[in-house]
Design an enzyme around this catalytic site. Structure first.
Site, PDB file in Angstrom:
ATOM      1  CD  GLU A   1      -3.007  -1.149   2.224  1.00 25.18           C
ATOM      2  OE1 GLU A   1      -3.016  -0.228   3.054  1.00 25.18           O
ATOM      3  OE2 GLU A   1      -3.821  -2.080   2.242  1.00 25.18           O
TER       4      GLU A   1
ATOM      5  CG  HIS B   1      -6.441   0.627   4.314  1.00 29.12           C
ATOM      6  ND1 HIS B   1      -5.338  -0.128   4.617  1.00 29.12           N
ATOM      7  CD2 HIS B   1      -7.303   0.414   5.338  1.00 29.12           C
ATOM      8  CE1 HIS B   1      -5.512  -0.756   5.769  1.00 29.12           C
ATOM      9  NE2 HIS B   1      -6.713  -0.440   6.223  1.00 29.12           N
TER      10      HIS B   1
HETATM   11  P1  NAD Z   1     -11.894  -9.869  14.774  1.00 31.50           P
HETATM   12  O1  NAD Z   1     -10.681 -10.227  15.565  1.00 31.50           O
HETATM   13  O2  NAD Z   1     -13.133  -9.508  15.503  1.00 31.50           O
HETATM   14  O3  NAD Z   1     -12.255 -11.066  13.763  1.00 31.50           O
HETATM   15  C1  NAD Z   1     -11.288 -11.777  13.061  1.00 31.50           C
HETATM   16  C2  NAD Z   1     -11.751 -13.225  13.016  1.00 31.50           C
HETATM   17  O4  NAD Z   1     -10.839 -13.955  12.200  1.00 31.50           O
HETATM   18  C3  NAD Z   1     -11.761 -13.902  14.401  1.00 31.50           C
HETATM   19  O5  NAD Z   1     -13.060 -14.378  14.698  1.00 31.50           O
HETATM   20  C4  NAD Z   1     -10.773 -15.034  14.252  1.00 31.50           C
HETATM   21  O6  NAD Z   1     -11.168 -16.202  14.951  1.00 31.50           O
HETATM   22  C5  NAD Z   1     -10.797 -15.255  12.753  1.00 31.50           C
HETATM   23  N1  NAD Z   1      -9.648 -15.998  12.251  1.00 31.50           N
HETATM   24  C6  NAD Z   1      -8.380 -16.046  12.737  1.00 31.50           C
HETATM   25  N2  NAD Z   1      -7.629 -16.907  12.016  1.00 31.50           N
HETATM   26  C7  NAD Z   1      -8.446 -17.394  11.053  1.00 31.50           C
HETATM   27  C8  NAD Z   1      -8.260 -18.327   9.982  1.00 31.50           C
HETATM   28  N3  NAD Z   1      -7.087 -18.917   9.781  1.00 31.50           N
HETATM   29  N4  NAD Z   1      -9.308 -18.589   9.189  1.00 31.50           N
HETATM   30  C9  NAD Z   1     -10.511 -17.996   9.373  1.00 31.50           C
HETATM   31  N5  NAD Z   1     -10.757 -17.129  10.395  1.00 31.50           N
HETATM   32  C10 NAD Z   1      -9.731 -16.834  11.200  1.00 31.50           C
HETATM   33  O7  NAD Z   1     -11.435  -8.695  13.804  1.00 31.50           O
HETATM   34  P2  NAD Z   1     -12.375  -7.668  13.039  1.00 31.50           P
HETATM   35  O8  NAD Z   1     -12.515  -6.446  13.863  1.00 31.50           O
HETATM   36  O9  NAD Z   1     -13.585  -8.370  12.554  1.00 31.50           O
HETATM   37  O10 NAD Z   1     -11.404  -7.282  11.809  1.00 31.50           O
HETATM   38  C11 NAD Z   1     -11.229  -8.188  10.747  1.00 31.50           C
HETATM   39  C12 NAD Z   1     -10.133  -7.694   9.818  1.00 31.50           C
HETATM   40  O11 NAD Z   1     -10.516  -6.457   9.229  1.00 31.50           O
HETATM   41  C13 NAD Z   1      -8.765  -7.420  10.464  1.00 31.50           C
HETATM   42  O12 NAD Z   1      -7.752  -7.836   9.583  1.00 31.50           O
HETATM   43  C14 NAD Z   1      -8.737  -5.907  10.599  1.00 31.50           C
HETATM   44  O13 NAD Z   1      -7.426  -5.400  10.672  1.00 31.50           O
HETATM   45  C15 NAD Z   1      -9.435  -5.527   9.318  1.00 31.50           C
HETATM   46  N6  NAD Z   1      -9.995  -4.178   9.285  1.00 31.50           N
HETATM   47  C16 NAD Z   1      -9.832  -3.477   8.136  1.00 31.50           C
HETATM   48  C17 NAD Z   1     -10.386  -2.223   8.056  1.00 31.50           C
HETATM   49  C18 NAD Z   1     -10.193  -1.405   6.812  1.00 31.50           C
HETATM   50  O14 NAD Z   1     -10.012  -0.206   6.930  1.00 31.50           O
HETATM   51  N7  NAD Z   1     -10.251  -1.980   5.637  1.00 31.50           N
HETATM   52  C19 NAD Z   1     -11.109  -1.684   9.125  1.00 31.50           C
HETATM   53  C20 NAD Z   1     -11.278  -2.452  10.265  1.00 31.50           C
HETATM   54  C21 NAD Z   1     -10.711  -3.717  10.331  1.00 31.50           C
HETATM   55  C1  MLT Z   2      -7.856  -1.254  11.002  1.00 31.94           C
HETATM   56  O1  MLT Z   2      -7.200  -2.295  11.108  1.00 31.94           O
HETATM   57  O2  MLT Z   2      -8.410  -0.710  11.971  1.00 31.94           O
HETATM   58  C2  MLT Z   2      -8.030  -0.652   9.666  1.00 31.94           C
HETATM   59  O3  MLT Z   2      -7.213  -1.174   8.720  1.00 31.94           O
HETATM   60  C3  MLT Z   2      -8.230   0.801   9.617  1.00 31.94           C
HETATM   61  C4  MLT Z   2      -7.032   1.670   9.727  1.00 31.94           C
HETATM   62  O4  MLT Z   2      -5.954   1.307   9.297  1.00 31.94           O
HETATM   63  O5  MLT Z   2      -7.168   2.765  10.272  1.00 31.94           O
END
Ligand code: NAD
Ligand code: MLT
Length: 310
Positions: free
Chosen positions: A260, A278
């Site tokens: 990124e 993102h």
């Molecule tokens: P979370 O921890 O609540 O959920 C993640 C889930 O993945 C958990 O339930 C865990 O058991 C599961 N997991 C772990 N290993 C695994 C595997 N091998 N196979 C399948 N499932 C598995 O996290 P969340 O808050 O739901 O966030 C999910 C993802 O989204 C993270 O990577 C986070 O960084 C990302 N995220 C991205 C943005 C963005 O801006 N695009 C914003 C928020 C979160």
């Molecule tokens: C996160 O993991 O919370 C997201 O990727 C969002 C961010 O980077 O701020």
């Protein structure tokens, strides 16, 4: 005693105001690793989003540091092992952006199904191509959710409201949790064969790296759509490129990338791939939530307490 906190990525003003009520705050974004190494020794705490790579070198130089806060979910930009060895508490704000990332995922799914970005760009170029942008309804389709945590589950609820059948895979979530929501949990191999749309919501860890790859894509339905609003690297981008070009994958929606910004990714050349930079957590509401959460945790730690995130 007055504490000094460095905020090295943009943080919502509500969080800055809380910090300023307790300590001195320096806001300095876009610092290089060398610049951070030079100044980090004067700070008691560091607050970042995803922009700052908090490397072992920076942590090694952080002699007064007690706390590193991540205003968001993923702590993959922080060397947590190095921080732990130095006795620094690391915490995140895991809940504040759940709904922002959820809504972005649903928006990406619908935009993908109805070719909205492509049709918008075409019309703005002066074209009027109604048949070119024929889409699909999500009603009655099967959504496969990989990673049934906070965001995965909220996406599932919204997909059910669109009358989709939702199936899920998560090795750490019991089948009863899915059953209580009307979601069948199954192996990832089975999910890949059954889903019309696949959305990934896991962290990027060894077991999830390139989970979607050449071999797993070969087992998927022809015309599958794939969404990644979680972390770049869960999908093997080279394999996804080939699968979109061959028509095996009807389209992909990506908010996150292996590198990124993804300046040289060939995926950016494909019409059937829609992208955002993102933006999953980029809502006013989410940024306020995560800023307040890390600011409060930072103050707790500096006062001698503990952080409260997951
Ligand atoms: P979370 O921890 O609540 O959920 C993640 C889930 O993945 C958990 O339930 C865990 O058991 C599961 N997991 C772990 N290993 C695994 C595997 N091998 N196979 C399948 N499932 C598995 O996290 P969340 O808050 O739901 O966030 C999910 C993802 O989204 C993270 O990577 C986070 O960084 C990302 N995220 C991205 C943005 C963005 O801006 N695009 C914003 C928020 C979160
Ligand atoms: C996160 O993991 O919370 C997201 O990727 C969002 C961010 O980077 O701020």
């Amino acid at each position: 005693m007055s504490f000094k906190v460095l905020v090295s990525d943009p943080l919502a003003e509500e969080g800055i105001a809380i910090l300023k009520g307790f300590c001195d705050v320096d806001e300095k974004a876009d610092l290089s690793e060398d610049e951070l190494v030079k100044i980090i020794g004067q700070y008691d705490a560091l607050i970042v989003r995803s922009g700052t790579q908090v490397t072992a070198r920076i942590i090694e130089a952080a002699d007064k540091m007690k706390y590193i806060g991540r205003a968001g979910v993923g702590v993959d930009n922080i060397d947590c092992d190095a921080a732990t060895k130095k006795g620094i508490i690391v915490s995140n704000a895991p809940e504040g952006n759940t709904l922002a990332a959820t809504e972005h995922t649903v928006a990406m799914m619908m935009a993908l199904a109805r070719n909205i970005p492509q049709a918008s760009a075409s019309l703005k170029k002066g074209e009027w191509k109604r048949s070119k942008f024929m889409g699909n309804e999500m009603n009655g389709k099967t959504l496969g959710v990989v990673g049934f945590g906070r965001i995965g589950r909220e996406v599932a609820k919204r997909a059910q409201a669109l009358q989709m059948t939702v199936i899920a895979y998560d090795p750490f979530i019991p089948a009863e949790v899915g059953a209580a929501m009307g979601v069948e949990m199954m192996s990832v191999a089975e999910l890949f064969t059954k889903a019309d749309v696949i959305t990934v919501h896991t962290p990027l860890i060894p077991s999830t790296t390139h989970m979607v790859n050449k071999d797993s894509i070969a087992t998927m339905r022809d015309g599958v759509r794939i969404i990644n609003c979680a972390r770049g690297g869960i999908i093997d981008e080279a394999a996804l490129y080939d699968a979109v070009v061959s028509g095996k994958v009807a389209g992909a929606a990506l908010d996150v990338f292996e590198e990124e910004p993804p300046t040289s990714s060939p995926l950016l050349t494909l019409d059937k791939v829609i992208v955002t930079p993102h933006l999953g957590a980029s809502t006013v509401e989410a940024q306020k939530n995560v800023a307040i959460s890390v600011a409060q945790q930072c103050i707790e730690v500096l006062k001698g307490g503990s952080a409260k995130s997951a």
